[in-house]
Scaffold this motif. Sequence first.
Motif, PDB file in Angstrom:
ATOM      1  N   VAL A 163     -54.161   9.963  -0.802  1.00  0.00           N
ATOM      2  CA  VAL A 163     -54.388  10.056   0.661  1.00  0.00           C
ATOM      3  C   VAL A 163     -55.754   9.779   0.975  1.00  0.00           C
ATOM      4  O   VAL A 163     -56.855   9.961   0.519  1.00  0.00           O
ATOM      5  CB  VAL A 163     -53.865  11.734   1.178  1.00  0.00           C
ATOM      6  CG1 VAL A 163     -54.020  11.909   2.626  1.00  0.00           C
ATOM      7  CG2 VAL A 163     -52.610  11.985   0.717  1.00  0.00           C
ATOM      8  N   LEU A 164     -55.681   8.954   2.290  1.00  0.00           N
ATOM      9  CA  LEU A 164     -56.987   8.726   3.044  1.00  0.00           C
ATOM     10  C   LEU A 164     -57.456   9.420   3.961  1.00  0.00           C
ATOM     11  O   LEU A 164     -56.178   9.482   4.910  1.00  0.00           O
ATOM     12  CB  LEU A 164     -57.172   7.221   3.197  1.00  0.00           C
ATOM     13  CG  LEU A 164     -58.279   6.543   4.052  1.00  0.00           C
ATOM     14  CD1 LEU A 164     -59.292   6.771   2.866  1.00  0.00           C
ATOM     15  CD2 LEU A 164     -57.989   5.152   4.471  1.00  0.00           C
ATOM     16  N   ASP A 165     -58.476  10.023   4.180  1.00  0.00           N
ATOM     17  CA  ASP A 165     -58.768  10.984   5.291  1.00  0.00           C
ATOM     18  C   ASP A 165     -59.995  10.429   5.791  1.00  0.00           C
ATOM     19  O   ASP A 165     -61.179  10.419   5.576  1.00  0.00           O
ATOM     20  CB  ASP A 165     -59.057  12.569   4.770  1.00  0.00           C
ATOM     21  CG  ASP A 165     -59.532  13.187   6.042  1.00  0.00           C
ATOM     22  OD1 ASP A 165     -58.826  13.238   7.001  1.00  0.00           O
ATOM     23  OD2 ASP A 165     -60.272  14.162   5.759  1.00  0.00           O
ATOM     24  N   VAL A 166     -59.448   9.456   7.044  1.00  0.00           N
ATOM     25  CA  VAL A 166     -60.631   8.628   7.786  1.00  0.00           C
ATOM     26  C   VAL A 166     -61.210   9.754   8.663  1.00  0.00           C
ATOM     27  O   VAL A 166     -60.866  10.507   9.391  1.00  0.00           O
ATOM     28  CB  VAL A 166     -59.923   7.625   8.607  1.00  0.00           C
ATOM     29  CG1 VAL A 166     -60.931   6.798   9.274  1.00  0.00           C
ATOM     30  CG2 VAL A 166     -59.078   6.711   7.480  1.00  0.00           C
ATOM     31  N   ALA A 167     -62.709   9.368   8.926  1.00  0.00           N
ATOM     32  CA  ALA A 167     -63.510  10.435   9.565  1.00  0.00           C
ATOM     33  C   ALA A 167     -63.321  11.725   9.074  1.00  0.00           C
ATOM     34  O   ALA A 167     -63.412  12.785  10.071  1.00  0.00           O
ATOM     35  CB  ALA A 167     -63.004  10.178  11.238  1.00  0.00           C
ATOM     36  N   GLY A 203     -62.001  11.269   1.141  1.00  0.00           N
ATOM     37  CA  GLY A 203     -62.382  11.322   2.354  1.00  0.00           C
ATOM     38  C   GLY A 203     -63.507  10.467   2.815  1.00  0.00           C
ATOM     39  O   GLY A 203     -64.533  10.066   1.805  1.00  0.00           O
ATOM     40  N   PHE A 204     -63.230   9.715   3.899  1.00  0.00           N
ATOM     41  CA  PHE A 204     -63.866   8.325   4.179  1.00  0.00           C
ATOM     42  C   PHE A 204     -64.755   8.670   5.645  1.00  0.00           C
ATOM     43  O   PHE A 204     -64.031   9.215   6.473  1.00  0.00           O
ATOM     44  CB  PHE A 204     -63.014   7.126   4.415  1.00  0.00           C
ATOM     45  CG  PHE A 204     -63.739   5.917   4.531  1.00  0.00           C
ATOM     46  CD1 PHE A 204     -64.238   5.246   3.541  1.00  0.00           C
ATOM     47  CD2 PHE A 204     -63.551   5.528   5.740  1.00  0.00           C
ATOM     48  CE1 PHE A 204     -64.744   4.018   3.653  1.00  0.00           C
ATOM     49  CE2 PHE A 204     -64.342   4.002   5.795  1.00  0.00           C
ATOM     50  CZ  PHE A 204     -64.952   3.479   4.989  1.00  0.00           C
ATOM     51  N   ASP A 205     -65.919   8.468   5.539  1.00  0.00           N
ATOM     52  CA  ASP A 205     -66.564   8.623   6.965  1.00  0.00           C
ATOM     53  C   ASP A 205     -67.903   7.767   6.939  1.00  0.00           C
ATOM     54  O   ASP A 205     -68.203   7.460   5.705  1.00  0.00           O
ATOM     55  CB  ASP A 205     -67.113  10.195   7.074  1.00  0.00           C
ATOM     56  CG  ASP A 205     -67.529  10.513   8.394  1.00  0.00           C
ATOM     57  OD1 ASP A 205     -66.571  11.231   8.956  1.00  0.00           O
ATOM     58  OD2 ASP A 205     -68.591  10.416   8.766  1.00  0.00           O
ATOM     59  N   SER A 228     -70.966   8.694   8.032  1.00  0.00           N
ATOM     60  CA  SER A 228     -71.974   9.517   7.950  1.00  0.00           C
ATOM     61  C   SER A 228     -72.287  10.049   6.293  1.00  0.00           C
ATOM     62  O   SER A 228     -71.463  10.905   6.137  1.00  0.00           O
ATOM     63  CB  SER A 228     -72.229  10.544   9.017  1.00  0.00           C
ATOM     64  OG  SER A 228     -73.024  11.521   8.615  1.00  0.00           O
ATOM     65  N   GLU A 229     -73.313   9.758   5.753  1.00  0.00           N
ATOM     66  CA  GLU A 229     -73.500  10.269   4.636  1.00  0.00           C
ATOM     67  C   GLU A 229     -73.970  11.781   4.790  1.00  0.00           C
ATOM     68  O   GLU A 229     -73.774  12.518   3.822  1.00  0.00           O
ATOM     69  CB  GLU A 229     -75.071   9.441   3.782  1.00  0.00           C
ATOM     70  CG  GLU A 229     -74.091   8.068   3.045  1.00  0.00           C
ATOM     71  CD  GLU A 229     -73.569   8.605   1.830  1.00  0.00           C
ATOM     72  OE1 GLU A 229     -73.307   9.786   1.436  1.00  0.00           O
ATOM     73  OE2 GLU A 229     -73.193   7.736   0.996  1.00  0.00           O
ATOM     74  N   GLY A 230     -74.666  12.046   5.730  1.00  0.00           N
ATOM     75  CA  GLY A 230     -74.996  13.325   5.985  1.00  0.00           C
ATOM     76  C   GLY A 230     -73.826  14.341   6.182  1.00  0.00           C
ATOM     77  O   GLY A 230     -73.892  15.476   5.703  1.00  0.00           O
ATOM     78  N   MET A 231     -72.860  13.836   6.889  1.00  0.00           N
ATOM     79  CA  MET A 231     -71.570  14.517   6.838  1.00  0.00           C
ATOM     80  C   MET A 231     -70.732  14.803   5.595  1.00  0.00           C
ATOM     81  O   MET A 231     -70.408  15.698   4.999  1.00  0.00           O
ATOM     82  CB  MET A 231     -70.453  13.904   7.958  1.00  0.00           C
ATOM     83  CG  MET A 231     -71.156  14.204   9.445  1.00  0.00           C
ATOM     84  SD  MET A 231     -70.805  15.894   9.934  1.00  0.00           S
ATOM     85  CE  MET A 231     -71.053  15.483  11.731  1.00  0.00           C
ATOM     86  N   LEU A 232     -70.805  13.664   4.728  1.00  0.00           N
ATOM     87  CA  LEU A 232     -70.227  13.602   3.514  1.00  0.00           C
ATOM     88  C   LEU A 232     -70.941  14.534   2.626  1.00  0.00           C
ATOM     89  O   LEU A 232     -70.212  14.954   1.693  1.00  0.00           O
ATOM     90  CB  LEU A 232     -70.205  12.145   2.970  1.00  0.00           C
ATOM     91  CG  LEU A 232     -69.290  11.177   3.759  1.00  0.00           C
ATOM     92  CD1 LEU A 232     -69.225   9.799   3.279  1.00  0.00           C
ATOM     93  CD2 LEU A 232     -67.599  11.783   3.784  1.00  0.00           C
ATOM     94  N   ALA A 265     -68.610   6.668   1.819  1.00  0.00           N
ATOM     95  CA  ALA A 265     -69.060   6.354   3.144  1.00  0.00           C
ATOM     96  C   ALA A 265     -68.899   4.850   3.261  1.00  0.00           C
ATOM     97  O   ALA A 265     -68.603   3.935   2.373  1.00  0.00           O
ATOM     98  CB  ALA A 265     -70.570   6.484   2.864  1.00  0.00           C
ATOM     99  N   GLY A 266     -68.535   4.428   4.686  1.00  0.00           N
ATOM    100  CA  GLY A 266     -68.129   3.022   4.997  1.00  0.00           C
ATOM    101  C   GLY A 266     -67.842   2.916   6.399  1.00  0.00           C
ATOM    102  O   GLY A 266     -67.668   3.979   7.075  1.00  0.00           O
ATOM    103  N   ASP A 267     -67.446   1.960   6.759  1.00  0.00           N
ATOM    104  CA  ASP A 267     -67.136   1.378   7.998  1.00  0.00           C
ATOM    105  C   ASP A 267     -65.463   1.253   8.192  1.00  0.00           C
ATOM    106  O   ASP A 267     -64.871   0.677   7.275  1.00  0.00           O
ATOM    107  CB  ASP A 267     -67.637   0.122   8.516  1.00  0.00           C
ATOM    108  CG  ASP A 267     -67.360  -0.399   9.912  1.00  0.00           C
ATOM    109  OD1 ASP A 267     -66.563   0.176  10.419  1.00  0.00           O
ATOM    110  OD2 ASP A 267     -67.586  -1.208  10.227  1.00  0.00           O
ATOM    111  N   VAL A 268     -64.671   2.114   8.880  1.00  0.00           N
ATOM    112  CA  VAL A 268     -63.178   2.077   8.955  1.00  0.00           C
ATOM    113  C   VAL A 268     -62.697   0.674   9.381  1.00  0.00           C
ATOM    114  O   VAL A 268     -61.530   0.222   8.985  1.00  0.00           O
ATOM    115  CB  VAL A 268     -62.591   3.070  10.186  1.00  0.00           C
ATOM    116  CG1 VAL A 268     -63.308   2.561  11.351  1.00  0.00           C
ATOM    117  CG2 VAL A 268     -61.347   3.316   9.887  1.00  0.00           C
TER     118      VAL A 268
END
Length: 282
Positions: free
Chosen positions: A53-57, A78-80, A82-86, A105-108
């Motif tokens: 499963v991919l959890d975007v944002a 988990g994909f986002d 923000s490294e701070g959030m991750l 971390a990356g760009d959706v």
Amino acid sequence: MEAALTQIRDQQQQTWDKFSPGWKKWDTWTMNFMRPMGQEIIDALQIKETDHVLDVATGTGEPGLSIARLAPRGHVTGFDLSEGMLAVAREKAAQQALPNYEAVAGDVCALPFADQSFDAISCRMGFMFFPDMLLAAQEMYRVLKPGGRLATCVWSAPPHNPWIGTMMGTMGAHLTLPTPAPGATGMFRCAQPGMLAGLLTQAGFQTISEKEVQGTVTFDGPEGYWQNMMEVAAPVVTAMSQATDDTRAAIKSALFTKLEPLAVDGKISLPFGSLVLVAEKR
């Protein structure tokens, strides 16, 4: 992605990194607030224990961490932006002993995954902040396996969301708030019923359903509401940055005048509304 959209993405990254400490502080409150939407997403995805499963944002990790517990023989990414959030998400995954969860971390709009990599995709409160929502949806479609599902949610119309509207309306009486440009990123960008469904259709998704999920969120009185808005709500903090000390005091006084009559046993409950969409890739 064109330069203007790249600039928006970079600004989003800076904003979420800046607010990640506040989100960590308020994480328990925020996760309780968002749980109804997260549960709708989880139920819609019909997770199997072997699913990828991919959890975007994903932000600070939900609903991806909850999904990971349902897929112990699978894997959740988990994909986002923000490294701070991750960093918070990784800490929570370690605390919860979830080795099948990883944070990337990356760009959706340019997902770093191969075609047809995931059985399901979740995206809670993300779409309205993506610089190019159609490109993001197309990328999700690309990495989803045939027969897979996407479940997402966004905020519904402002009148359904006094939890934030009370603050914004009070500020608007004392400050000149800029009118968002058409299509600009922001909380209510996807609030029009059918808008996001149409975009998912353009991206190739089928069997799209949409429902509104409403509820109330509770704060520890007017002061608790004020502190939450000042530490978590990015549009509020941005607007308040232009206020003088006197204006700030006037806004707080006017806000408390609105909120104090609503207090019951020291608590204030305000309504929220969201749209939850589910789509399939045939």
